[in-house]
Design a protein around this motif. Structure first.
Motif, PDB file in Angstrom:
ATOM      1  N   LYS A 150       0.840  -1.194   0.000  1.00 24.75           N
ATOM      2  CA  LYS A 150       0.000   0.000   0.000  1.00 24.75           C
ATOM      3  C   LYS A 150       0.876   1.245   0.000  1.00 24.75           C
ATOM      4  CE  LYS A 150      -3.896  -2.162   2.358  1.00 24.75           C
ATOM      5  NZ  LYS A 150      -4.744  -2.134   1.149  1.00 24.75           N
ATOM      6  N   PHE A 151       0.506   2.195  -0.862  1.00 19.39           N
ATOM      7  CA  PHE A 151       1.255   3.441  -0.963  1.00 19.39           C
ATOM      8  C   PHE A 151       0.286   4.611  -0.925  1.00 19.39           C
ATOM      9  CE2 PHE A 151       3.836   0.255  -3.035  1.00 19.39           C
ATOM     10  CZ  PHE A 151       5.139   0.570  -2.673  1.00 19.39           C
ATOM     11  N   ASP A 199      -7.147  -3.659   4.858  1.00 16.28           N
ATOM     12  CA  ASP A 199      -7.234  -4.096   3.470  1.00 16.28           C
ATOM     13  C   ASP A 199      -7.875  -3.024   2.593  1.00 16.28           C
ATOM     14  OD1 ASP A 199      -9.742  -4.231   4.528  1.00 16.28           O
ATOM     15  OD2 ASP A 199     -10.075  -6.346   4.102  1.00 16.28           O
ATOM     16  N   ASN A 200      -7.768  -1.776   3.024  1.00 18.98           N
ATOM     17  CA  ASN A 200      -8.352  -0.674   2.279  1.00 18.98           C
ATOM     18  C   ASN A 200      -7.268   0.307   1.896  1.00 18.98           C
ATOM     19  OD1 ASN A 200     -10.164   1.994   2.060  1.00 18.98           O
ATOM     20  ND2 ASN A 200     -11.467   0.192   1.872  1.00 18.98           N
ATOM     21  N   ASP A 201      -7.529   1.103   0.866  1.00 16.19           N
ATOM     22  CA  ASP A 201      -6.539   2.081   0.435  1.00 16.19           C
ATOM     23  C   ASP A 201      -6.374   3.187   1.462  1.00 16.19           C
ATOM     24  OD1 ASP A 201      -5.777   0.968  -2.057  1.00 16.19           O
ATOM     25  OD2 ASP A 201      -7.687   1.604  -2.893  1.00 16.19           O
ATOM     26  N   LEU A 202      -5.225   3.863   1.408  1.00 15.49           N
ATOM     27  CA  LEU A 202      -4.877   4.892   2.371  1.00 15.49           C
ATOM     28  C   LEU A 202      -5.466   6.240   1.993  1.00 15.49           C
ATOM     29  CD1 LEU A 202      -1.195   3.744   2.550  1.00 15.49           C
ATOM     30  CD2 LEU A 202      -2.658   3.851   4.560  1.00 15.49           C
ATOM     31  N   VAL A 203      -5.768   7.049   3.012  1.00 15.98           N
ATOM     32  CA  VAL A 203      -6.272   8.404   2.824  1.00 15.98           C
ATOM     33  C   VAL A 203      -5.534   9.324   3.795  1.00 15.98           C
ATOM     34  CG1 VAL A 203      -8.259   9.930   3.126  1.00 15.98           C
ATOM     35  CG2 VAL A 203      -8.554   7.749   1.988  1.00 15.98           C
ATOM     36  N   TYR A 204      -5.149  10.502   3.322  1.00 15.76           N
ATOM     37  CA  TYR A 204      -4.457  11.466   4.161  1.00 15.76           C
ATOM     38  C   TYR A 204      -5.409  12.605   4.516  1.00 15.76           C
ATOM     39  CZ  TYR A 204      -0.846  14.722   5.801  1.00 15.76           C
ATOM     40  OH  TYR A 204      -0.088  15.585   6.557  1.00 15.76           O
ATOM     41  N   CYS A 211      -6.281   4.118   7.259  1.00 15.52           N
ATOM     42  CA  CYS A 211      -6.650   2.923   6.503  1.00 15.52           C
ATOM     43  C   CYS A 211      -7.679   2.147   7.318  1.00 15.52           C
ATOM     44  CB  CYS A 211      -5.444   2.062   6.143  1.00 15.52           C
ATOM     45  SG  CYS A 211      -4.424   1.588   7.540  1.00 15.52           S
ATOM     46  N   PHE A 212      -8.304   1.154   6.688  1.00 16.93           N
ATOM     47  CA  PHE A 212      -9.499   0.538   7.255  1.00 16.93           C
ATOM     48  C   PHE A 212      -9.482  -0.958   7.003  1.00 16.93           C
ATOM     49  CE2 PHE A 212     -14.129  -0.387   7.152  1.00 16.93           C
ATOM     50  CZ  PHE A 212     -14.505   0.174   8.368  1.00 16.93           C
ATOM     51  N   ASN A 213      -9.912  -1.723   8.003  1.00 15.57           N
ATOM     52  CA  ASN A 213     -10.087  -3.158   7.853  1.00 15.57           C
ATOM     53  C   ASN A 213     -11.555  -3.448   7.591  1.00 15.57           C
ATOM     54  OD1 ASN A 213     -10.913  -5.886   9.375  1.00 15.57           O
ATOM     55  ND2 ASN A 213      -8.870  -6.124   8.516  1.00 15.57           N
ATOM     56  N   THR A 214     -11.884  -3.862   6.380  1.00 11.25           N
ATOM     57  CA  THR A 214     -13.283  -4.000   5.994  1.00 11.25           C
ATOM     58  C   THR A 214     -13.984  -5.144   6.711  1.00 11.25           C
ATOM     59  OG1 THR A 214     -12.626  -5.357   4.105  1.00 11.25           O
ATOM     60  CG2 THR A 214     -12.920  -3.001   3.725  1.00 11.25           C
ATOM     61  N   ARG A 215     -13.255  -6.198   7.073  1.00 15.31           N
ATOM     62  CA  ARG A 215     -13.906  -7.349   7.707  1.00 15.31           C
ATOM     63  C   ARG A 215     -14.259  -7.065   9.165  1.00 15.31           C
ATOM     64  NH1 ARG A 215     -13.747 -11.950   4.685  1.00 15.31           N
ATOM     65  NH2 ARG A 215     -12.452 -11.861   2.820  1.00 15.31           N
TER      66      ARG A 215
END
Length: 359
Positions: A150-151, A199-204, A211-215
């Motif tokens: 992830k970047f 498992d989610n994309d990063l946001v600044y 970032c977020f874990n969807t499960r």
């Protein structure tokens, strides 16, 4: 910049109804009597030179033309080729297509986009770099191991405060975080404990990367300057266990963090308020337009003819129709059970500054 274009007419479902007027006012209607909301939609479809010409017609046209002339335009959809270096840039709301030959991106993977800039890397050579496809400006970073998954970056690379972030998860409970910036000679790396793998994309937003874990619905953040990784106690907004065929995306706007969940049945939107996800419904969405892709999500507030809609980075059955969800009507533009919402081969990108000019 060599770009070719083709265009067709555009129709919208915008609500053009105006308040009832006395018979004396509408007995001899003119174009100046069009409601301002409709005038803004018309003006937003004009290139700059036509916008300026139309603004000379009357006072109401001048106001509408000026309001959309300074407005931020909708992002374009950048589609990656299966082979070769010919990239497509779609403005699906004006049915325009631009193509560009970009050998600078050869054998590279685009992993993040923000404010017209791409962050790309080449696994074999370990190169990672910023690239602006419209100006062709390329800014290199120190070489990097390809294992990172992830970047993200905080601001355009021309900013003095830009931070590049990379995450890697060797185990479910450990995250390796590396940071860098243009002009640096190496990456700064450290290990941190984490309860579950995001498992989610990063946001600044607000000086932090989220970032977020969807499960599990867990929200994480990283503060670059003191290098603090934090797990936030926030109740998951959607039912557990994790729903199959659900796409979950993070986005930011004016210092606020938003969560968009998309399933076959409907799309939901939440805003983080005091570490709680508050569901947003029309009209509380208040004219927002959301653009979702697998690499990034963009929010806009000044697109009157696209308001209260989510647009996905995949086209529908028609070659120029973008899949969407309307919060006002609580429905998708078409049945989506067999379609992937956000394919990996495309992302939303801010158009060049001269987007109002014929290219």
């Amino acid at each position: 910049m060599a770009m070719g274009s083709q265009s067709e007419s555009l129709t919208t479902d915008a609500d053009t109804r105006s308040p009832t007027r006395p018979c004396s006012e509408v007995s001899n209607p003119t174009l100046a009597d069009l409601p301002i909301c409709l005038l803004e939609i018309i003006m937003s479809l004009l290139v700059l030179k036509d916008n300026i010409c139309a603004s000379a017609a009357c006072k109401s046209w001048l106001e509408a033309a000026k309001s959309v002339r300074v407005a931020k335009k909708n992002p374009w959809l950048m589609c990656f080729p299966n082979r070769g270096n010919l990239y497509e840039f779609h403005n699906p709301f004006q049915w325009k297509l631009y193509t560009m030959n970009l050998p600078e991106l050869a054998i590279s993977t685009v992993c993040y986009a923000r404010e017209g800039w791409l962050l790309a890397h080449r696994s074999i050579s370990k190169e990672i770099f910023f690239f602006n496809p419209f100006s062709r400006e390329l800014i290199s970073l120190p070489k990097f191991e390809p294992r990172f998954l992830k970047f993200a970056f905080s601001s355009p690379p021309t900013s003095d405060k830009v931070v590049v972030l990379a995450l890697y998860f060797p185990r479910e409970d450990i995250v390796i975080i590396s940071t860098c910036h243009p002009g640096a000679t190496e990456w700064i790396t450290g290990n941190f404990l984490t309860g579950s793998k995001p498992d989610n994309d990063l946001v600044y937003v607000n000086n932090r990367f989220y970032c977020f874990n969807t499960r599990g619905g867990t929200l994480y953040s990283f503060l670059p300057s003191p290098r603090i990784w934090h797990r936030h106690t926030v109740e998951c907004p959607y039912p557990q266990p994790y729903l199959v065929n659900k796409t979950v995306s993070l986005a930011e706007k004016k210092g606020a963090l938003f969560l968009i969940t998309c399933s076959n049945e409907k799309t939901m939107m939440y805003k983080l308020v005091s570490l709680q996800w508050k569901e947003m419904r029309s009209p509380a969405i208040d004219g927002l337009t959301i653009f979702v892709s697998s690499c990034n999500s963009e929010l806009r507030t000044n697109l009157p003819w696209l308001k209260n809609n989510v647009y996905f980075s995949r086209f529908g059955r028609g070659p120029k129709h973008c899949l969407s969800y309307s919060f006002d009507e609580s429905r998708y533009s078409q049945i989506m059970e067999w379609l992937e919402f956000c394919p990996r081969g495309s992302l939303w990108i801010d158009p060049p500054e001269n987007v109002l000019v014929d290219l």
